[in-house]
Design a protein around this motif. Structure first.
Motif, PDB file in Angstrom:
ATOM      1  N   MET A   1       0.846  -1.165   0.000  1.00 32.10           N
ATOM      2  CA  MET A   1       0.000   0.000   0.000  1.00 32.10           C
ATOM      3  C   MET A   1       0.897   1.235   0.000  1.00 32.10           C
ATOM      4  SD  MET A   1      -3.200   0.994   2.336  1.00 32.10           S
ATOM      5  CE  MET A   1      -2.712   1.479   3.948  1.00 32.10           C
TER       6      MET A   1
ATOM      7  N   VAL B   1       1.285   5.044   0.441  1.00 35.92           N
ATOM      8  CA  VAL B   1       0.680   6.222   1.045  1.00 35.92           C
ATOM      9  C   VAL B   1       1.510   7.428   0.628  1.00 35.92           C
ATOM     10  CG1 VAL B   1       0.166   7.370   3.231  1.00 35.92           C
ATOM     11  CG2 VAL B   1      -0.215   4.927   3.004  1.00 35.92           C
TER      12      VAL B   1
ATOM     13  N   MET C   1      -2.578  12.915   4.476  1.00 38.04           N
ATOM     14  CA  MET C   1      -2.187  11.603   4.000  1.00 38.04           C
ATOM     15  C   MET C   1      -3.161  11.213   2.892  1.00 38.04           C
ATOM     16  SD  MET C   1      -1.805   7.907   5.999  1.00 38.04           S
ATOM     17  CE  MET C   1      -2.468   8.623   7.434  1.00 38.04           C
TER      18      MET C   1
ATOM     19  N   ILE D   1      -4.303   8.048   0.655  1.00 37.91           N
ATOM     20  CA  ILE D   1      -4.193   6.603   0.504  1.00 37.91           C
ATOM     21  C   ILE D   1      -4.497   6.224  -0.946  1.00 37.91           C
ATOM     22  CG2 ILE D   1      -4.694   6.155   2.932  1.00 37.91           C
ATOM     23  CD1 ILE D   1      -7.525   5.398   2.119  1.00 37.91           C
TER      24      ILE D   1
ATOM     25  N   THR E   1      -6.740   4.760  -2.532  1.00 38.70           N
ATOM     26  CA  THR E   1      -8.092   4.959  -3.048  1.00 38.70           C
ATOM     27  C   THR E   1      -8.349   6.419  -3.407  1.00 38.70           C
ATOM     28  OG1 THR E   1      -9.024   5.347  -0.851  1.00 38.70           O
ATOM     29  CG2 THR E   1      -9.031   3.067  -1.658  1.00 38.70           C
TER      30      THR E   1
ATOM     31  N   GLN F   1      -8.303  11.370   1.362  1.00 41.82           N
ATOM     32  CA  GLN F   1      -7.328  12.198   2.066  1.00 41.82           C
ATOM     33  C   GLN F   1      -7.772  12.435   3.495  1.00 41.82           C
ATOM     34  OE1 GLN F   1      -6.112  15.828   0.161  1.00 41.82           O
ATOM     35  NE2 GLN F   1      -6.494  14.980  -1.860  1.00 41.82           N
TER      36      GLN F   1
END
Length: 81
Positions: free
Chosen positions: A1, A3, A18, A20, A22, A25
């Motif tokens: 993953m 980030v 942050m 991710i 998908t 935020q």
């Protein structure tokens, strides 16, 4: 993953979000910077805080991975039940 982090300045505050995979935020850090207009000092602080946060996040992710049972042990637990 994977980030990613992005930062932005809002008046005298610096925010770090942050992002991710998908695309979601979440603001993880908000810092009120002292007045004085020294943007180089502000950016140095930002870089140090971001590095510390990334290091802490990496350690937490490593611990979480070590604590996850492997697929084999999950199967063994199901069979034992």
């Amino acid at each position: 993953m994977q980030v990613k982090f992005k930062g932005y300045k809002e008046k005298s505050k610096i925010n770090i979000s942050m992002v991710i995979p998908t695309g979601e935020q979440k603001t993880v850090i908000t810092m009120e910077m002292p007045q004085g207009g020294d943007w180089r000092a502000d950016m140095e602080c930002y870089d140090k805080v971001l590095s510390a946060y990334e290091e802490r996040l990496n350690k937490a992710m490593q611990i979480a991975q070590l604590q996850q049972p492997t697929e084999q042990s999950k199967l063994e637990q199901l069979v034992a039940e």
